[in-house]
Design a protein around this motif. Structure first.
Motif, PDB file in Angstrom:
ATOM      1  N   GLU A   1       0.829  -1.208   0.000  1.00 58.63           N
ATOM      2  CA  GLU A   1       0.000   0.000   0.000  1.00 58.63           C
ATOM      3  C   GLU A   1       0.863   1.257   0.000  1.00 58.63           C
ATOM      4  O   GLU A   1       1.786   1.390   0.802  1.00 58.63           O
ATOM      5  N   ASN A   2       0.563   2.154  -0.917  1.00 58.63           N
ATOM      6  CA  ASN A   2       1.190   3.478  -1.033  1.00 58.63           C
ATOM      7  C   ASN A   2       2.622   3.473  -1.561  1.00 58.63           C
ATOM      8  O   ASN A   2       3.235   4.528  -1.678  1.00 58.63           O
TER       9      ASN A   2
ATOM     10  N   ASP B   1      -0.115  -4.547   3.709  1.00 56.91           N
ATOM     11  CA  ASP B   1       0.489  -3.759   4.785  1.00 56.91           C
ATOM     12  C   ASP B   1       1.049  -4.688   5.846  1.00 56.91           C
ATOM     13  O   ASP B   1       0.928  -4.436   7.038  1.00 56.91           O
TER      14      ASP B   1
HETATM   15  C1  LIG Z   1      -1.740   5.362   2.442  1.00 59.37           C
HETATM   16  O1  LIG Z   1      -1.998   6.710   2.132  1.00 59.37           O
HETATM   17  C2  LIG Z   1      -3.241   7.153   2.582  1.00 59.37           C
HETATM   18  C3  LIG Z   1      -3.458   8.561   2.040  1.00 59.37           C
HETATM   19  O2  LIG Z   1      -2.380   9.366   2.374  1.00 59.37           O
HETATM   20  C4  LIG Z   1      -3.282   7.088   4.096  1.00 59.37           C
HETATM   21  O3  LIG Z   1      -4.545   7.481   4.582  1.00 59.37           O
HETATM   22  C5  LIG Z   1      -3.003   5.661   4.540  1.00 59.37           C
HETATM   23  O4  LIG Z   1      -2.933   5.577   5.939  1.00 59.37           O
HETATM   24  C6  LIG Z   1      -1.724   5.153   3.942  1.00 59.37           C
HETATM   25  N1  LIG Z   1      -1.576   3.734   4.255  1.00 59.37           N
HETATM   26  C7  LIG Z   1      -0.492   3.246   4.816  1.00 59.37           C
HETATM   27  C8  LIG Z   1      -0.485   1.764   5.080  1.00 59.37           C
HETATM   28  O5  LIG Z   1       0.484   3.910   5.103  1.00 59.37           O
END
Ligand SMILES: *[C@@H]1O[C@H](CO)[C@@H](O)[C@H](O)[C@H]1NC(C)=O
Ligand SMILES: *[C@@H]1O[C@H](CO)[C@@H](O)[C@H](O)[C@H]1NC(C)=O
Length: 381
Positions: A276-277, A307
């Protein structure tokens, strides 16, 4: 100690090294050009590992016959000249120590590694198994660093009971692994993170006819191009995996084929994990003719919201697109446990395109209600 060869001594003499018989271990790197290296050297027993490491440049064939590698030592053949053959004979053992390993390391170009009939590589992992895997409990040595093998082959190696990960393939270009058995099935209660093959930053790798009995990924490809795993059997572990992809130096997976293989008694069958991300690429991955049986959690799990744990509820992101994915001829009728899920697909917006999904039969488990951005033609939920 078995390293007494007239031919080896002759070649040492040619190289101007006057080592006495008992010390081929101090052979220096030969001065080029080396005229001939047609020497077969056999190493055994508790000095075998050190002698073999020290004699790498002097032997065109290295036979490791019943070598007992001392504790805390890597059986290190990482300086092999081009076109060296390495043959394991009898049983290779390793002493016990809590350390990171690797227990075995082989590197080079044109290297032919093979197991003679009946040969066994036995690190006796049960001495480390404590249920903590690579993250807690005893520090456990990784087994085989098959790194930077170029135009090389590994044939008929039988590996038994690794402390944690079995075979790490990295920096390979043109590596064929045929008929390998990795059997850590004795660790089904206490073994953990006993991955079969971990592959990264490699090109042109073919793994044909592997049998993997373990407690983590059968195959995990974090990055690489033109990787094929075929005619294999995976049992006891976490299935045929791409990823997790993301967050490493190399985050590109391009052209990977899993073909004609069976995954049984496993947590997952087929799994693709994008973190994720993070950013990266997963393209041209094919799973064709895969048979699934006795899968406890996910028949097919494809997620862009990895994650660290499965389906942790994060939102799938789009930074690691999964494109040109082919899933076809998957036989898994009744394969998934009734508490598991047949198919889970969680894609970010616009991040899963060009998929082919045909003749996929995976049943027995639940339907997943929260699939996201599922490409058309893909059966999810
Ligand atoms: C991924 O990015 C989103 C938007 O910025 C955020 O809300 C989310 O917590 C992030 N996820 C992780 C696993 O870091
Ligand atoms: C896979 O399935 C396709 C159709 O979905 C079929 O044309 C092809 O022959 C199959 N391949 C194998 C290897 O079974």
């Amino acid at each position: 100690m078995v390293f007494v060869f007239p031919a080896l001594l002759a070649s040492l003499a040619v190289l101007g090294n006057a080592s006495p018989v008992a010390q081929p271990a101090i052979t220096p790197a030969p001065k080029a050009p080396v005229a001939k290296r047609a020497t077969s050297c056999t190493f055994s027993g508790s000095n075998g590992a050190a002698s073999a490491s020290a004699s790498q440049t002097a032997c065109s064939t290295i036979v490791l016959s019943n070598v007992a590698v001392p504790s805390g030592v890597t059986l290190d053949l990482s300086k092999l000249p081009d076109d060296t053959s390495v043959i394991f004979q009898g049983t290779t053992t390793w002493g016990y120590k809590e350390w990171a390993g690797p227990l075995l390391q082989i590197q080079g170009t044109g290297i032919k590694i093979s197991g003679a009939s009946g040969a066994l590589l036995n690190p006796d992992g049960a001495r480390w198994w404590d249920g903590g895997g690579g993250s807690s409990g005893k520090t456990k040595p990784k087994f085989f660093a098959a790194h930077n093998l170029i135009s090389s082959s590994i044939t008929n190696l039988h590996i038994q009971n690794t402390p944690v990960q079995a075979v790490s393939i990295n920096g390979a270009n043109g590596l064929t692994i045929t008929g390998m058995t990795i059997d850590s099935s004795a660790g089904d209660s206490q073994g953990k993170n006993t991955d079969g093959f971990d592959i990264g930053s490699s090109t042109n790798v073919v793994i044909d006819g592997a049998n993997v009995y373990n407690q983590d990924d059968c195959v995990a490809i974090n990055s690489g191009t033109d990787i094929t795993f075929q005619n294999g059997v995976c049992s006891g572990g976490h299935g045929l995996s791409i990823g997790s992809v993301g967050g490493r130096d190399n985050n590109v997976v391009d052209t990977v084929t899993f073909y004609n293989s069976e995954v049984k008694n496993s947590v997952n069958g087929i799994r693709i994990k994008g973190i994720e991300n993070d950013t990266g690429t997963i393209k041209g991955v094919t799973y064709n003719k895969i048979t699934l049986a006795s899968i406890s959690k996910y028949g097919i799990l494809i997620e862009q919201n990895y994650d660290g744990g499965d389906l942790d509820g994060g939102t799938a992101s789009s930074g690691i697109p999964i494109t040109g994915l082919t899933i076809e001829n998957i036989s898994g009728s009744g394969a998934v446990s009734s508490s598991g899920y047949d198919v889970v697909v969680t894609c970010g917006s616009g991040a899963c395109t060009g998929w082919t999904w045909s003749n996929v039969v995976v049943t027995g488990g639940k339907k997943y209600a929260k699939c996201t951005n599922v490409p058309s033609g893909v059966a999810c939920s």
